[in-house]
Design an enzyme around this catalytic site. Structure first.
Site, PDB file in Angstrom:
ATOM      1  N   SER A   1      32.104  42.859   9.965  1.00 16.29           N
ATOM      2  CA  SER A   1      33.443  42.372   9.639  1.00 16.29           C
ATOM      3  C   SER A   1      34.221  43.424   8.871  1.00 16.29           C
ATOM      4  O   SER A   1      33.643  44.303   8.223  1.00 16.29           O
ATOM      5  CB  SER A   1      33.435  41.093   8.798  1.00 16.29           C
ATOM      6  OG  SER A   1      32.774  40.055   9.449  1.00 16.29           O
TER       7      SER A   1
ATOM      8  N   ASP B   1      19.459  42.407   1.778  1.00 13.47           N
ATOM      9  CA  ASP B   1      18.127  42.091   2.298  1.00 13.47           C
ATOM     10  C   ASP B   1      17.663  40.768   1.693  1.00 13.47           C
ATOM     11  O   ASP B   1      17.239  40.723   0.537  1.00 13.47           O
ATOM     12  CB  ASP B   1      17.165  43.220   1.932  1.00 13.47           C
ATOM     13  CG  ASP B   1      15.798  43.048   2.575  1.00 13.47           C
ATOM     14  OD1 ASP B   1      15.569  42.008   3.207  1.00 13.47           O
ATOM     15  OD2 ASP B   1      14.966  43.965   2.442  1.00 13.47           O
TER      16      ASP B   1
ATOM     17  N   VAL C   1      15.430  38.743   3.438  1.00 14.28           N
ATOM     18  CA  VAL C   1      14.220  38.381   4.182  1.00 14.28           C
ATOM     19  C   VAL C   1      13.129  39.397   3.852  1.00 14.28           C
ATOM     20  O   VAL C   1      13.375  40.606   3.854  1.00 14.28           O
ATOM     21  CB  VAL C   1      14.482  38.377   5.700  1.00 14.28           C
ATOM     22  CG1 VAL C   1      13.187  38.205   6.468  1.00 14.28           C
ATOM     23  CG2 VAL C   1      15.462  37.286   6.075  1.00 14.28           C
ATOM     24  N   ASP C   2      11.934  38.917   3.550  1.00 15.77           N
ATOM     25  CA  ASP C   2      10.793  39.797   3.281  1.00 15.77           C
ATOM     26  C   ASP C   2       9.580  39.316   4.067  1.00 15.77           C
ATOM     27  O   ASP C   2       9.403  38.113   4.267  1.00 15.77           O
ATOM     28  CB  ASP C   2      10.456  39.816   1.791  1.00 15.77           C
ATOM     29  CG  ASP C   2      11.521  40.528   0.984  1.00 15.77           C
ATOM     30  OD1 ASP C   2      11.725  41.731   1.209  1.00 15.77           O
ATOM     31  OD2 ASP C   2      12.163  39.879   0.139  1.00 15.77           O
TER      32      ASP C   2
END
Length: 796
Positions: A250, A322, A324-325
């Site tokens: 975006s 981030d 997500v792990d």
């Protein structure tokens, strides 16, 4: 003869009957934009004026009444879209499309979106103003489900209409949150590369942002007076085939009064989302004595995610942090149902789910969960090997108050109230952009960020002996990147790396500096911006970074070994100004050459599957410019030629030859015929338009279109060997709010306001969008009434 005549009359009568029946069916299944309707539970009459593009302007005496009407008109234009979006997070796509979607349903059920939604709903205060408005919206929506005509897609897929619940609202928001999660694509891929090739092959990949590129600047020093007193490859491929919207990038920028000709804030925003038909946003203008908003709504969600009124404007881009792990879990060698947690063996949680499948029996599947999240082995295709890998996702692990946040954002009346709502957005990470009539501007990165230890690389799967503490320390919202009324008099976001605000950088999947560099290049020197200038800027198709990379490509060749045709091509490239207009040739050559370079750099080591995964990541976009500039990268050697060691010049020349050959094959030998309009096209696909016989009815396009990957007018496409750059994502709206003339602010949608193919507003903006045109976002009641195409009255 008489018999033949009779048969002829019978056939003619049957044809006439079919035509009449078809006409009646179409008329009965169009949205109702005029007349009167009964809507139970209304306290007072609601008037809905539809403008010439089908945007409803809703006037009610209370918010509950107005949102009840909004639910109805939103459903009559977008019920099919609402149905699909609520099904994704709850694993209900196989019931509509059959066994090919079982894998996708398994993945989303294992993510736990549906469970997180139910938990969030169970904690809601049923008497709160936000919940009252959600219920009113659902009342109107469900009234249409019960009494309105069934959309044609329901007939074609054979599914029944069912009422919507608050859990569906949260499930839709959960899916939209997942579509931001670039980590699903990137982290397992990087671990696979490290394991397969060794850590030296990670060194030249742009895993972390380069400090020499353009970063978003923070600024927090503002006086009280100045701010006012008050998935994965498998899953994304499946969703892409269904033409369901995925958030990808975006742009937004907000100019303070000293940067504008009229001395008032100008706000611009164009969220980049995967193209689909219908397009993602539903525009609605709602007015009550206590609420005023021209808003952009996601199907099935009552509160506008983008919006403005006469006092404030807000929008968003993707933060790309981030959230997500992935963890390698250590199984008990004596009991596969246990894993090691804090030094002891702990039982996995086992979860069993049922998936309904079209034209088949329902199936049950069971998966394991550790404390970190679901075990993805056997669920996500890119999880390879026998070591169990679990996934931690902030969205499902932390308290979910995202819907509350958008209620408060949409009801804020000043900057202070607006800021108070932002900490409630825990995931997905968003850059929330702000401007107001008082002259304030702001950018806020909203997400739950945590203190990452220096020893931890969040882009790789965590090993048991090197991972974060089980209880994460989340930072206070004040530590998030943000800028309020900075002295340089503008804020912007192009999904690029934000600078540090607390002595630390935040891990993420940020996009390269390309758009950011162009935005800063245009904004910095000029202090007399107006709406027309901004509308030209939002359509800009020039890439200074691509131009710099072109020079690196050319300068790295051994010019003594070039053919006459190659020299002719390079001369044309040297004259290219970096602009992706329809008739330009340089962009076509550059794009084809870069793809061949990437294939020759990476595919020999990675193989087809991992190479294709790499192509779909933001990391690759960040890698292109620096790796072409790096002379001694380990990637330059072609490992398939064991007797020779290739260098950068070898690979670039080979790639140039291949690019020219493919262009000649596709577009002919004449270089002047290699124009961008022949390879760069946009078609808005409908899920049912994937059936070839129905494509022309449901799909919109194709159109040749200018722009490219990572220009401001970001008309992106997947890189592949086809040589056809079919646009898959881009501006989901282009929207400009000028506080010196709010009632003449402008916007555009990619296709049209309605998702009903029988509606006149199904695709009435498509050609305008392609040509870079805009239309007015009307807010003046007298103008709305005087120019309305039709009026729909709701009464109890």
């Amino acid at each position: 003869m008489k018999l033949a005549k009779k048969i002829g009359y019978i056939i003619l009568a049957l044809i006439l009957l079919i035509v009449i029946s078809g006409y009646v069916f179409v008329e009965l299944h169009k949205p109702d934009y005029a007349g009167e309707k009964k809507l139970p539970n209304l306290q007072n009459e609601v008037q809905v004026y539809f403008d010439e593009y089908g945007v409803p302007h809703i006037y009610g005496q209370s918010e509950e009444d107005a949102f009840r009407a909004l639910g109805y008109v939103h459903a009559q234009d977008r019920l099919w879209q609402m149905e699909l979006l609520r099904r994704i997070g709850s694993g209900g796509l196989s019931e509509v499309f059959g066994k090919d979607l079982i894998g996708t349903d398994k993945f989303f059920l294992s993510l736990g979106i549906d469970e997180a939604s139910k938990e969030a709903v169970s904690k809601l205060d049923g008497n709160s103003a936000g919940v009252s408005i959600i219920n009113a919206y659902l009342d109107g929506l469900n009234q249409f489900v019960e009494e309105g005509p069934t959309p044609i897609e329901f007939y074609l897929t054979g599914i029944e209409k069912n009422k919507f619940t608050i859990t569906d609202v949260y499930n839709t928001m959960g899916y939209m949150a997942f579509s931001f999660a670039m980590g699903h694509k990137t982290d397992p891929l990087l671990s696979n590369i490290k394991d397969k090739l060794g850590p030296e092959y990670l060194k030249d990949l742009a895993i972390h942002s380069d400090a020499s590129t353009v970063w978003i600047r923070n600024y927090k020093e503002s006086s009280k007076d100045s701010i006012g007193n008050s998935v994965t490859a498998m899953v994304t491929d499946a969703l892409g085939k269904l033409k369901l919207p995925l958030f990808e990038g975006s742009n937004s920028w907000v100019l303070a009064p000293p940067k504008t000709k009229n001395g008032k804030v100008i706000f611009a925003n164009d969220p980049h989302i995967g193209f689909a038909q219908p397009s993602v946003w539903y525009e609605a203008h709602v007015e009550t004595p206590t609420y005023s908003k021209y808003g952009y709504h996601i199907a099935g969600i009552p509160f506008p995610v983008l919006g403005h009124n006469r006092d404030i404007a807000y929008g968003m881009t993707m933060f790309e942090n981030d959230d997500v792990d992935f963890y390698f879990e250590e199984n008990n060698p004596d009991d596969a149902d246990q894993y090691r947690l804090n030094g002891t063996w702990t039982n996995y949680e086992k979860v069993t789910k049922t998936i309904k499948v079209k034209d088949s029996v329902a199936i049950e599947f069971t998966f394991k969960k550790s404390v970190h999240g679901p075990i993805l082995n056997g669920i996500a295709n890119q999880i390879q090997g026998e070591r169990p890998i679990s996934m931690y996702w902030v969205y499902t692990q932390e308290e979910n108050t995202v819907v509350d946040a958008f209620y408060e954002i949409s009801h804020a009346t000043n900057l202070n109230e607006f800021i108070l709502a932002l900490p409630k957005i825990h995931a997905p990470g968003l850059n929330i952009m702000y401007g107001d009539a008082e002259g304030n501007i702001g950018w806020f990165a909203t997400a739950k960020l945590w203190q990452v230890p220096d020893s931890i690389n969040t882009k790789l799967v965590y090993e048991p002996d090197n991972r974060p503490n089980e209880k994460r320390e989340f930072l206070k919202f004040e530590a998030n990147p943000q800028a309020v009324n900075p002295p340089w008099n503008y804020v912007y976001s192009a999904n690029n790396q934000p600078d540090s605000i607390s002595g630390m950088l935040y891990p993420g999947y940020y996009l390269p500096e390309n758009r950011a560099k162009r935005i800063v290049q245009l904004l910095d020197p000029k202090n007399d911006w107006d709406k027309k200038d901004i509308s030209n800027m939002i359509l800009d198709v020039n890439s200074p970074v691509h131009l710099e990379t072109t020079k690196d490509l050319i300068n790295s060749l051994n010019s003594k070994e070039l053919t006459e045709k190659e020299i002719e091509v390079l001369d044309l490239l040297k004259a290219w100004d970096g602009t992706y207009s329809l008739d330009n040739i340089g962009g076509t050559i550059y794009t084809r050459w870069v793809y061949q370079v990437l294939e020759n750099i990476f595919k020999d080591e990675l193989g087809t599957e991992l190479f294709d995964q790499l192509l779909s990541t933001h990391m690759l976009k960040r890698t292109i410019a620096p790796i072409i500039e790096t002379e001694n990268s380990v990637w330059w050697d072609d490992v398939k030629t064991s007797d020779t060691k290739e260098n950068r010049s070898d690979i670039l020349e080979k790639s140039l030859m291949e690019a020219i050959a493919s262009l000649e094959s596709d577009l002919g030998p004449a270089i002047d015929s290699w124009t961008w309009n022949k390879v760069h096209t946009l078609e808005h696909g409908h899920p049912i338009g994937q059936v070839e016989a129905l494509r022309s009815f449901f799909n919109v396009g194709p159109f040749p279109i200018d722009g490219s990957r990572e220009t401001i007018n970001n008309l992106g496409f997947p890189f592949d060997s086809s040589g056809l750059y079919k646009v898959s994502s881009g501006p989901s709206t282009r929207r400009i709010v000028d506080f010196s003339d709010v009632e003449n602010s402008i916007s555009i949608l990619p296709t049209g306001q309605s998702g009903n193919p029988f509606s006149e507003h199904y695709k009435d903006q498509a050609e305008m969008y392609v040509k870079g045109k805009f239309r007015k976002m009307m807010m003046n009641k007298e103008e709305v009434q005087n120019t309305a195409n039709s009026t729909l009255i709701f009464r109890n």
